[in-house]
Design an enzyme around this catalytic site. Structure first.
Site, short mmCIF file in Angstrom:
data_model
loop_
_atom_site.label_atom_id
_atom_site.label_comp_id
_atom_site.label_asym_id
_atom_site.label_seq_id
_atom_site.Cartn_x
_atom_site.Cartn_y
_atom_site.Cartn_z
CE LYS A 112 -0.68 -0.82 4.92
NZ LYS A 112 -0.97 0.09 5.99
CE1 TYR A 160 12.36 31.04 2.47
CE2 TYR A 160 12.68 28.68 2.17
CZ TYR A 160 12.32 29.92 1.67
OH TYR A 160 11.92 30.04 0.37
C1 LIG Z 1 -3.60 -4.42 8.27
C2 LIG Z 1 -2.14 -4.27 8.03
N1 LIG Z 1 -1.38 -5.38 7.88
C3 LIG Z 1 -0.05 -5.30 7.67
C4 LIG Z 1 0.60 -4.09 7.60
C5 LIG Z 1 2.09 -4.05 7.38
O1 LIG Z 1 2.73 -3.49 8.49
P1 LIG Z 1 4.31 -3.35 8.58
O2 LIG Z 1 4.71 -2.38 7.52
O3 LIG Z 1 4.56 -2.84 9.95
O4 LIG Z 1 4.86 -4.70 8.33
C6 LIG Z 1 -0.15 -2.92 7.76
C7 LIG Z 1 0.52 -1.62 7.70
O5 LIG Z 1 0.27 -0.67 8.35
C8 LIG Z 1 -1.55 -3.02 7.99
O6 LIG Z 1 -2.30 -1.92 8.16
#
Ligand SMILES: Cc1ncc(COP(=O)(O)O)c(C=O)c1O
Length: 358
Positions: A35, A255
Site C-alpha cells: 500500500k 529560512y
Molecule cells: C492491516 C495491516 N497489515 C499489515 C501491515 C504491514 O505493516 P508493517 O509495515 O509494519 O509490516 C499494515 C501496515 O500498516 C496493515 O495496516
C-alpha cells in the site's frame, strides 16, 4: 537525462528480503504489503520484482486496479475492503480478495448477484479498536458470510496487533488470546503478523503473514536497523550537490536564519526538500552522506533544497552525488533524528522523485 534526485530501488534486495522473511515465517504464506505506493518504493516496480510473493496487500481498490493493469496475477487483498456496490463490482472484475470489517460490507456482499466468488478475510478487532468486528460479534458475521448468495471462494480470519513492535507487551498476548478460540472453532486460516510480529513473535505467524516495512529492508523496532535483522535496504534516495558556498563565522543559512556558523564553514546546497518528501521537521544535525562520508544538515529544510555542513569533508563540488538515505545511511537513522518513524519518511517520498529500478 541528469536527475537531481531519484529513488533507487534495489530489486535484488527486495527479493532477498522476501526470501529471508519467508524463512523466518517458517512456512506461513506471505501477503507482501504494497500500500501507499509500496511505502514510497513504487507500487508496480515492487510488485513486478516480487514474483515469489503469495499475495499482495493494498489499502484501497485503486491500488489493486493499478496492480492488475500492470499485469500482476497474484491474489490481491484489499485491506480496507470496499464501501459501495460499484466498488464491489469493480473488485469482482479485478478478481480481488476483500477484508470485511463492517456490517455494511456484509450487506453489500449479500446484495451482490455476480458470479465471482470472492476470497474474504473477516477482520476481528482483538483490541486495537481500528477496524474489525468485536469478538462477541464475530460468529454472527461469519455465519452471514457463509450464507452469502454467491458463496465465498474461501473465508479466512485476520486481526492486527497494536503493539507488535513491543514484543514483550502483554497487549500482544491479550490480542492473541482473543483470536485463538475464534479460529479454533472454525478451523479457518488466520493472519495476524505485520513485520514486527513476524520478526519477533513466532506465535503470531499462523498461516499468513503481512510484512510491509521489513520487505523494504527497514526495521520496525526503535533503536534497531534492518541490517541487524538480516534485511537489506531497498531504497537509496540519491541527490546532487547544487552549490557549495563559504559561510563566514556568525552568518546564517536558510529560512528563519535558524542555524548560524560557529566557525568559517563550507556549506553544500543539496537538491531535496519537503517537496520531495524530506520532512521539514528534520532538524539541524541530522545526517546525510556525500562522497561516502556523513555530514550534518544545517538550517531548515526548504521545498527543494537542504544545506549541509561539509567543512570537515574532503572537497565537495557541485554535481557531486549525495545520499539522503539508504545503503550505509539507513533511513532508520534519519527517522530517529527527525523524531519520526521510517514509515513516514518512506511513504512521504513525493511523486516528483523518479523511481529507478536497479
Ligand atoms: C492491516 C495491516 N497489515 C499489515 C501491515 C504491514 O505493516 P508493517 O509495515 O509494519 O509490516 C499494515 C501496515 O500498516 C496493515 O495496516
Amino acid at each position: 537525462m541528469i536527475r537531481l534526485i531519484s529513488a533507487r530501488i534495489d530489486s535484488s534486495a527486495l527479493r532477498a528480503n522476501l526470501v529471508e522473511l519467508k524463512r523466518r515465517a517458517g512456512g506461513a504464506r506471505v501477503i507482501a504489503v504494497t500500500k501507499a505506493n509500496a511505502y514510497g518504493h513504487g507500487l508496480v516496480a515492487v510488485a513486478m520484482s516480487l514474483n515469489a510473493a503469495d499475495a499482495f496487500g493494498v489499502a484501497r481498490i485503486e491500488e489493486a486496479a493499478t496492480l492488475r493493469a500492470a499485469g500482476i496475477e497474484q491474489p490481491i487483498v484489499v485491506l480496507e475492503g470496499v464501501f459501495n456496490a460499484g466498488q464491489l463490482a469493480e473488485a469482482a472484475r479485478l478478481q480481488l480478495e476483500l477484508v470485511v470489517h463492517e456490517p455494511e460490507q456484509i450487506a453489500l456482499l449479500e446484495e451482490f448477484r455476480g458470479t465471482y466468488r470472492f476470497g474474504l478475510w473477516l477482520k476481528v478487532d482483538t483490541g486495537m479498536n481500528r477496524l474489525g468486528f468485536r469478538p462477541e460479534a464475530f460468529a454472527a458475521a461469519w455465519a452471514r458470510l457463509k450464507a452469502l448468495p454467491t458463496p465465498p471462494q474461501i473465508l479466512r480470519v485476520m486481526t492486527h496487533l497494536a503493539c507488535a513492535d513491543e514484543s514483550g507487551s502483554a497487549r500482544n498476548d491479550e490480542q492473541l488470546q482473543r483470536v485463538t478460540p475464534l479460529v479454533r472453532a472454525l478451523d479457518a486460516e488466520l493472519s495476524i503478523a505485520n513485520s514486527a510480529a513476524l520478526l519477533a513473535m513466532p506465535a503470531t505467524h499462523a498461516q499468513w503473514v503481512r510484512p510491509g516495512l521489513a520487505l523494504y529492508g527497514v526495521s520496525p523496532f526503535v533503536g534497531q536497523e534492518g541490517a541487524a535483522l538480516g534485511l537489506k535496504p531497498v531504497m537509496t534516495l540519491m541527490s546532487t550537490v547544487l552549490a557549495v558556498r563559504k559561510v563566514r563565522s556568525g552568518e546564517y543559512v536558510g529560512y528563519g536564519a535558524s542555524w548560524s556558523a560557529k566557525r568559517d564553514s563550507l556549506v553544500a546546497i543539496v537538491a531535496g526538500g519537503y517537496g520531495d518528501g524530506l520532512l521539514r521537521s528534520i532538524p539541524s544535525g541530522a545526517p546525510i552522506m556525500i562522497g561516502g562520508r556523513t555530514a550534518p544538515i544545517v538550517g531548515r529544510v526548504s521545498m527543494d533544497m537542504i544545506a549541509v555542513d561539509v567543512t570537515d569533508l574532503p572537497p565537495v563540488q557541485p554535481g557531486d552525488k549525495a545520499q539522503l538515505w539508504g545503503g550505509a545511511l539507513p533511513v532508520e537513522r534519519l527517522a530517529a533524528a527527525a523524531g519520526t518513524i521510517p514509515y513516514e519518511l518512506l511513504c512521504g517520498v513525493s511523486q516528483r522523485v523518479p523511481i529507478e529500478l536497479v
